[in-house]
Design a protein around this motif. Structure first.
Motif, mmCIF file in Angstrom:
data_model
loop_
_atom_site.group_PDB
_atom_site.id
_atom_site.type_symbol
_atom_site.label_atom_id
_atom_site.label_comp_id
_atom_site.label_asym_id
_atom_site.label_seq_id
_atom_site.Cartn_x
_atom_site.Cartn_y
_atom_site.Cartn_z
ATOM 1 N N GLN A 30 12.444 84.751 26.518
ATOM 2 C CA GLN A 30 13.553 84.687 25.571
ATOM 3 C C GLN A 30 13.894 83.241 25.291
ATOM 4 O O GLN A 30 13.481 82.348 26.015
ATOM 5 C CB GLN A 30 14.758 85.470 26.090
ATOM 6 C CG GLN A 30 15.198 85.168 27.511
ATOM 7 C CD GLN A 30 15.983 83.890 27.656
ATOM 8 O OE1 GLN A 30 16.666 83.473 26.731
ATOM 9 N NE2 GLN A 30 15.874 83.257 28.798
ATOM 10 N N SER A 48 7.037 81.036 26.022
ATOM 11 C CA SER A 48 8.225 81.332 26.825
ATOM 12 C C SER A 48 7.966 82.399 27.885
ATOM 13 O O SER A 48 8.794 82.610 28.757
ATOM 14 C CB SER A 48 9.376 81.778 25.919
ATOM 15 O OG SER A 48 9.164 83.094 25.450
ATOM 16 N N ARG A 160 22.181 79.242 25.258
ATOM 17 C CA ARG A 160 20.922 79.619 25.910
ATOM 18 C C ARG A 160 21.195 80.289 27.258
ATOM 19 O O ARG A 160 20.541 81.274 27.615
ATOM 20 C CB ARG A 160 20.029 78.399 26.097
ATOM 21 C CG ARG A 160 19.371 77.963 24.813
ATOM 22 C CD ARG A 160 18.449 76.771 24.999
ATOM 23 N NE ARG A 160 17.815 76.448 23.730
ATOM 24 C CZ ARG A 160 17.605 75.230 23.301
ATOM 25 N NH1 ARG A 160 17.931 74.185 24.049
ATOM 26 N NH2 ARG A 160 17.034 75.036 22.124
ATOM 27 N N TRP A 163 22.513 83.813 26.531
ATOM 28 C CA TRP A 163 21.446 84.717 26.106
ATOM 29 C C TRP A 163 20.550 85.089 27.289
ATOM 30 O O TRP A 163 20.074 86.217 27.377
ATOM 31 C CB TRP A 163 20.634 84.105 24.970
ATOM 32 C CG TRP A 163 19.575 85.011 24.444
ATOM 33 C CD1 TRP A 163 18.236 84.773 24.443
ATOM 34 C CD2 TRP A 163 19.741 86.304 23.851
ATOM 35 N NE1 TRP A 163 17.563 85.838 23.879
ATOM 36 C CE2 TRP A 163 18.463 86.789 23.507
ATOM 37 C CE3 TRP A 163 20.852 87.102 23.581
ATOM 38 C CZ2 TRP A 163 18.271 88.038 22.914
ATOM 39 C CZ3 TRP A 163 20.649 88.341 22.982
ATOM 40 C CH2 TRP A 163 19.383 88.791 22.661
ATOM 41 N N SER A 164 20.332 84.140 28.217
ATOM 42 C CA SER A 164 19.554 84.451 29.422
ATOM 43 C C SER A 164 20.235 85.537 30.234
ATOM 44 O O SER A 164 19.573 86.449 30.744
ATOM 45 C CB SER A 164 19.378 83.200 30.287
ATOM 46 O OG SER A 164 18.593 82.256 29.632
ATOM 47 N N LEU A 168 18.809 89.212 31.056
ATOM 48 C CA LEU A 168 18.745 89.645 32.449
ATOM 49 C C LEU A 168 19.466 90.982 32.635
ATOM 50 O O LEU A 168 18.947 91.894 33.286
ATOM 51 C CB LEU A 168 19.360 88.580 33.361
ATOM 52 C CG LEU A 168 19.420 88.925 34.846
ATOM 53 C CD1 LEU A 168 18.021 89.087 35.415
ATOM 54 C CD2 LEU A 168 20.184 87.853 35.596
#
Length: 184
Positions: A30, A48, A160, A163-164, A168
């Motif tokens: 991602q 990625s 970022r 969004w991680s 998850l």
């Protein structure tokens, strides 16, 4: 980002997800970019995915990712790039506008013609169908189940990270569902 010179500036981000097309629908990679379009993200997408998960055999992308340079970067790594060359020609189910009768224009660039030929084959069509049933549901689930529709933080690094966490959380939920299905 602005729609035109008269529009206001609106800070926005483009969230990307690389999803497993072999049935698990897990997010393998991602990222977030501040670019409004996806043209320069095809190679970044393939990179990625962590090396521990292995290299994908193919990368499937819609026509927003259609870039000769990006497709060449992906294929230089030994991964097949399958990128749509234009909007899909089918009419929507409830489209009551009269048909124009115009045939879509063929792609002008050589690499787009080659890609269109690859995707027109039976194998190419079957492969590209996976994109719709793999990536699109993931974004739909992220929007509807946890209700994630916009970022709460400001700044690209913070977004970022956010969004991680969303990716998850999605993967944890998906792994739980897969585990329950396997046990049944």
């Amino acid at each position: 980002m602005r729609k035109n010179a008269q529009a206001e500036f609106r800070q926005g981000y483009n969230a990307q997800a690389r999803v497993d097309a072999d049935g698990s629908q897990l997010i393998l990679g991602q990222g977030v970019t501040s670019s409004a379009h996806d043209k320069g993200e095809l190679a970044n997408g393939a990179e990625s995915i962590p090396a521990e998960l292995g290299r994908p055999a193919a990368v499937l992308a819609d026509n927003g990712y259609a870039s000769e340079a990006e497709a060449a970067k992906v294929e230089a790594t030994g991964v097949e790039a399958c990128v749509a060359t234009g909007a899909e020609g089918r009419r929507r189910q409830r489209d009551f506008r009269p048909e124009t009768g115009k045939e879509p224009q063929p792609p002008k660039k050589d690499w787009l013609r080659d890609m269109a030929g690859k995707l027109a084959s039976d194998e190419g069509r079957d492969l590209y169908k996976l994109r719709k049933q793999t990536v699109e549901p993931v974004f739909g689930i992220i929007k509807s189940v946890p209700g994630f529709r916009s970022f709460s933080l400001r700044g690209i690094e913070k977004v970022r990270g956010e969004w991680s966490l969303v990716a998850l959380a999605y993967n944890c939920k998906r792994l739980h569902v897969l585990q329950l299905a396997q046990a049944a």
